[in-house]
Design a protein around this motif. Structure first.
Motif, PDB file in Angstrom:
ATOM      1  N   THR A   1      71.272  27.201  55.626  1.00 15.43           N
ATOM      2  CA  THR A   1      71.710  28.047  54.521  1.00 15.43           C
ATOM      3  C   THR A   1      73.137  27.695  54.119  1.00 15.43           C
ATOM      4  O   THR A   1      73.889  27.081  54.885  1.00 15.43           O
ATOM      5  N   ARG A   2      73.521  28.128  52.938  1.00 19.07           N
ATOM      6  CA  ARG A   2      74.892  27.859  52.473  1.00 19.07           C
ATOM      7  C   ARG A   2      75.919  28.505  53.396  1.00 19.07           C
ATOM      8  O   ARG A   2      76.977  27.905  53.688  1.00 19.07           O
ATOM      9  N   ASN A   3      75.626  29.690  53.911  1.00 17.35           N
ATOM     10  CA  ASN A   3      76.591  30.382  54.753  1.00 17.35           C
ATOM     11  C   ASN A   3      76.844  29.647  56.059  1.00 17.35           C
ATOM     12  O   ASN A   3      77.921  29.770  56.659  1.00 17.35           O
ATOM     13  N   PHE A   4      75.873  28.861  56.516  1.00 21.70           N
ATOM     14  CA  PHE A   4      76.076  28.099  57.753  1.00 21.70           C
ATOM     15  C   PHE A   4      77.321  27.228  57.659  1.00 21.70           C
ATOM     16  O   PHE A   4      78.116  27.159  58.608  1.00 21.70           O
ATOM     17  N   PHE A   5      77.514  26.578  56.528  1.00 24.96           N
ATOM     18  CA  PHE A   5      78.642  25.666  56.380  1.00 24.96           C
ATOM     19  C   PHE A   5      79.967  26.430  56.353  1.00 24.96           C
ATOM     20  O   PHE A   5      80.971  25.960  56.907  1.00 24.96           O
ATOM     21  N   SER A   6      79.982  27.608  55.752  1.00 24.17           N
ATOM     22  CA  SER A   6      81.201  28.425  55.779  1.00 24.17           C
ATOM     23  C   SER A   6      81.528  28.855  57.202  1.00 24.17           C
ATOM     24  O   SER A   6      82.703  28.882  57.598  1.00 24.17           O
ATOM     25  N   LEU A   7      80.492  29.198  57.975  1.00 23.21           N
ATOM     26  CA  LEU A   7      80.723  29.603  59.358  1.00 23.21           C
ATOM     27  C   LEU A   7      81.262  28.445  60.201  1.00 23.21           C
ATOM     28  O   LEU A   7      82.031  28.669  61.137  1.00 23.21           O
ATOM     29  N   LEU A   8      80.863  27.217  59.874  1.00 21.46           N
ATOM     30  CA  LEU A   8      81.447  26.069  60.578  1.00 21.46           C
ATOM     31  C   LEU A   8      82.959  26.040  60.391  1.00 21.46           C
ATOM     32  O   LEU A   8      83.707  25.770  61.337  1.00 21.46           O
ATOM     33  N   SER A   9      83.411  26.299  59.164  1.00 23.70           N
ATOM     34  CA  SER A   9      84.854  26.307  58.912  1.00 23.70           C
ATOM     35  C   SER A   9      85.546  27.418  59.682  1.00 23.70           C
ATOM     36  O   SER A   9      86.655  27.243  60.196  1.00 23.70           O
ATOM     37  N   GLU A  10      84.907  28.571  59.766  1.00 29.16           N
ATOM     38  CA  GLU A  10      85.504  29.705  60.464  1.00 29.16           C
ATOM     39  C   GLU A  10      85.579  29.468  61.969  1.00 29.16           C
ATOM     40  O   GLU A  10      86.543  29.884  62.623  1.00 29.16           O
ATOM     41  N   ARG A  11      84.567  28.796  62.543  1.00 29.00           N
ATOM     42  CA  ARG A  11      84.400  28.807  63.984  1.00 29.00           C
ATOM     43  C   ARG A  11      84.685  27.476  64.684  1.00 29.00           C
ATOM     44  O   ARG A  11      84.987  27.464  65.871  1.00 29.00           O
ATOM     45  N   MET A  12      84.562  26.364  63.969  1.00 30.47           N
ATOM     46  CA  MET A  12      84.740  25.073  64.650  1.00 30.47           C
ATOM     47  C   MET A  12      85.200  23.979  63.689  1.00 30.47           C
ATOM     48  O   MET A  12      84.746  22.839  63.754  1.00 30.47           O
ATOM     49  N   ALA A  13      86.131  24.328  62.810  1.00 32.96           N
ATOM     50  CA  ALA A  13      86.561  23.384  61.769  1.00 32.96           C
ATOM     51  C   ALA A  13      87.139  22.106  62.351  1.00 32.96           C
ATOM     52  O   ALA A  13      87.003  21.023  61.767  1.00 32.96           O
ATOM     53  N   ASP A  14      87.791  22.199  63.511  1.00 34.06           N
ATOM     54  CA  ASP A  14      88.401  21.009  64.104  1.00 34.06           C
ATOM     55  C   ASP A  14      87.372  20.078  64.718  1.00 34.06           C
ATOM     56  O   ASP A  14      87.708  18.950  65.108  1.00 34.06           O
ATOM     57  N   ARG A  15      86.121  20.498  64.775  1.00 34.60           N
ATOM     58  CA  ARG A  15      85.060  19.663  65.347  1.00 34.60           C
ATOM     59  C   ARG A  15      84.109  19.153  64.265  1.00 34.60           C
ATOM     60  O   ARG A  15      83.033  18.631  64.581  1.00 34.60           O
ATOM     61  N   VAL A  16      84.511  19.321  63.015  1.00 31.17           N
ATOM     62  CA  VAL A  16      83.692  18.906  61.875  1.00 31.17           C
ATOM     63  C   VAL A  16      84.445  17.862  61.065  1.00 31.17           C
ATOM     64  O   VAL A  16      85.648  17.990  60.826  1.00 31.17           O
ATOM     65  N   LEU A  17      83.741  16.818  60.650  1.00 29.88           N
ATOM     66  CA  LEU A  17      84.280  15.812  59.737  1.00 29.88           C
ATOM     67  C   LEU A  17      83.349  15.697  58.536  1.00 29.88           C
ATOM     68  O   LEU A  17      82.171  15.373  58.686  1.00 29.88           O
ATOM     69  N   LEU A  18      83.888  15.971  57.361  1.00 32.98           N
ATOM     70  CA  LEU A  18      83.146  15.810  56.123  1.00 32.98           C
ATOM     71  C   LEU A  18      83.722  14.600  55.396  1.00 32.98           C
ATOM     72  O   LEU A  18      84.907  14.576  55.051  1.00 32.98           O
ATOM     73  N   VAL A  19      82.908  13.568  55.220  1.00 27.01           N
ATOM     74  CA  VAL A  19      83.330  12.357  54.499  1.00 27.01           C
ATOM     75  C   VAL A  19      82.841  12.496  53.060  1.00 27.01           C
ATOM     76  O   VAL A  19      81.632  12.564  52.812  1.00 27.01           O
ATOM     77  N   MET A  20      83.774  12.543  52.110  1.00 20.66           N
ATOM     78  CA  MET A  20      83.425  12.834  50.718  1.00 20.66           C
ATOM     79  C   MET A  20      83.960  11.745  49.787  1.00 20.66           C
ATOM     80  O   MET A  20      85.143  11.372  49.868  1.00 20.66           O
ATOM     81  N   ALA A  21      83.098  11.252  48.906  1.00 17.04           N
ATOM     82  CA  ALA A  21      83.475  10.224  47.934  1.00 17.04           C
ATOM     83  C   ALA A  21      83.818  10.883  46.601  1.00 17.04           C
ATOM     84  O   ALA A  21      83.060  11.732  46.105  1.00 17.04           O
ATOM     85  N   ARG A  22      84.967  10.484  46.023  1.00 16.80           N
ATOM     86  CA  ARG A  22      85.455  11.030  44.755  1.00 16.80           C
ATOM     87  C   ARG A  22      85.249  10.042  43.598  1.00 16.80           C
ATOM     88  O   ARG A  22      85.417   8.835  43.767  1.00 16.80           O
ATOM     89  N   LYS A  23      84.913  10.621  42.439  1.00 14.34           N
ATOM     90  CA  LYS A  23      84.809   9.804  41.222  1.00 14.34           C
ATOM     91  C   LYS A  23      85.071  10.702  40.016  1.00 14.34           C
ATOM     92  O   LYS A  23      84.462  11.755  39.871  1.00 14.34           O
ATOM     93  N   ALA A  24      86.011  10.272  39.165  1.00 14.03           N
ATOM     94  CA  ALA A  24      86.328  11.000  37.929  1.00 14.03           C
ATOM     95  C   ALA A  24      86.632  12.474  38.208  1.00 14.03           C
ATOM     96  O   ALA A  24      86.183  13.375  37.490  1.00 14.03           O
ATOM     97  N   GLY A  25      87.403  12.728  39.259  1.00 18.40           N
ATOM     98  CA  GLY A  25      87.854  14.075  39.536  1.00 18.40           C
ATOM     99  C   GLY A  25      86.852  14.994  40.209  1.00 18.40           C
ATOM    100  O   GLY A  25      87.097  16.208  40.299  1.00 18.40           O
TER     101      GLY A  25
END
Length: 378
Positions: free
Chosen positions: A243-267
């Motif tokens: 669910t979408r809320n799962f990802f928010s809970l990752l930030s709340e509870r274990m953000a230092d153990r998560v790596l999100l690799v994101m590619a940017r293009k045109a802002g």
């Protein structure tokens, strides 16, 4: 359920155990065993009876009344999200007029990564395993399955008579590399040129690639990744699990153990890969994009993971299930192990025969695939 005088109790919410007590059993090495991850799945509704993953955790308390050993478990009404495929077993048992579901699953949901299953005091492992078997027999389940086992847990389940099964994954191993360029230097010339060309084309098509962890994991980043995840999930599985809320809970509870690799293009972000950081490994999990760009999948999922792991001094990258295309990018074939308990003796004999015939083929494939690795001959 007990072995001698030691009793295992059933827990239907990991959140009913204090995080410090759970993590004292789980340790710090593997992020998927952590209380934060397990409860994020449950509290977000990603894991539930409705989703076909009903928590049934087995717990043995110590003398002080605190958990001394835990075997996380889930009552399953299907075989989705496990990555150790037993659909043929379910079909065979159904044709015999029996019900394969529900079954008991000991794993990290939706996570084909090797990790501890028998948490806590190893002397209590036989009690937890016996409790799992008792739960199966008392409720008429077809069996119990423990997947993606560490070598120690494999030995404990096999000692209890559970049947081993093997599969093949692809892991990258850090042989003293400080970064991606060091890794490239270890490749055969022709293979190195191919990867450099792929990287150049992928990176030229975007404005940049960001490594987001800790406080950089904003809700805007998760919104973008959620859109990627929804698209990939809908195309590959028909229904995304998380669910979408799962990802928010990752930030709340274990953000230092998560790596999100994101590619940017045109802002805007156009692709991303979700990884989890362990003490000695990076675990690649989910990928998605809003725009198809040649070679960007390889770059975001595999090359960036290698670069991050090398710079962090991590020993390996586990890139998830399947995918022989990982070989060309330096990910080696590795045998993984699961263990299976089947209650019915006739069905158990049939599964054992199947596994005896399957095992040499799987292990032979892992050995043969070594020939396709891109490294220089030594």
């Amino acid at each position: 359920m007990s072995e001698g005088e030691i009793i295992a109790r059933i827990l239907h919410r990991a959140g009913d155990i204090a995080a410090a007590d759970w993590d004292a059993c789980a340790g710090r090495a593997n992020p998927f065993a952590a209380h934060a991850f397990v409860t994020a799945l449950e509290d977000s509704g990603s894991v539930s009876a409705r989703a076909g993953w009903q928590p049934v955790h087995l717990v043995v308390d110590g003398a002080a009344g605190r958990p001394a050993a835990i075997l996380p478990g889930y009552l399953k009404s299907h075989s989705q999200g496990e990555y150790v495929f037993d659909h043929s077993w379910a079909d065979a048992w159904a044709r015999a007029g029996q019900s394969y579901y529900p079954k008991l699953q000991h794993s990290s949901p939706f996570t084909p990564a090797t990790g501890p299953r028998l948490l806590g005091d190893p002397a209590l492992a036989p009690v937890l395993i016996a409790a799992s078997e008792a739960l199966v027999r008392q409720n008429g389940f077809s069996g119990a399955h423990a997947t993606f086992l560490t070598p120690d847990d494999r030995a404990r389940f096999e000692a209890a008579g559970w049947m081993p099964r093997h599969d093949v994954q692809y892991h990258w191993f850090n042989e003293g590399f400080a970064g991606f360029d060091d890794f490239l230097a270890a490749l055969a010339s022709r293979k190195r040129k191919v990867l450099k060309r792929e990287r150049a084309e992928a990176l030229a098509a975007v404005d940049g690639i960001d490594w987001l962890t800790g406080a950089d994991l904003t809700e805007a980043a998760w919104d973008a990744f959620w859109a990627f995840y929804q698209d990939t999930g809908s195309r590959k599985w028909g229904r995304p699990y998380l669910t979408r809320n799962f990802f928010s809970l990752l930030s709340e509870r274990m953000a230092d153990r998560v790596l999100l690799v994101m590619a940017r293009k045109a802002g805007r972000w156009v692709a991303g890969a979700l990884n989890f950081i362990g003490e000695d490994a990076l675990y690649g999990r989910n990928w998605g994009c809003s725009e198809d760009i040649p070679f960007l999948h390889f770059e975001v999922c595999y090359h960036q993971a290698i670069d991050f792991a090398a710079q962090r001094g991590l020993a390996r990258v586990e890139a998830g299930a399947q995918g022989q295309h990982k070989l060309a990018r330096g990910y080696r074939p590795v045998a993984t192990t699961s263990a299976h308990f089947i209650s019915d003796l006739r069905f158990r004999a049939a599964v054992a025969d199947f596994l005896t015939r399957e095992r040499p083929a799987v292990l032979g494939e892992a050995e043969a695939l070594e020939a396709y690795l891109p490294f220089r001959a030594m």
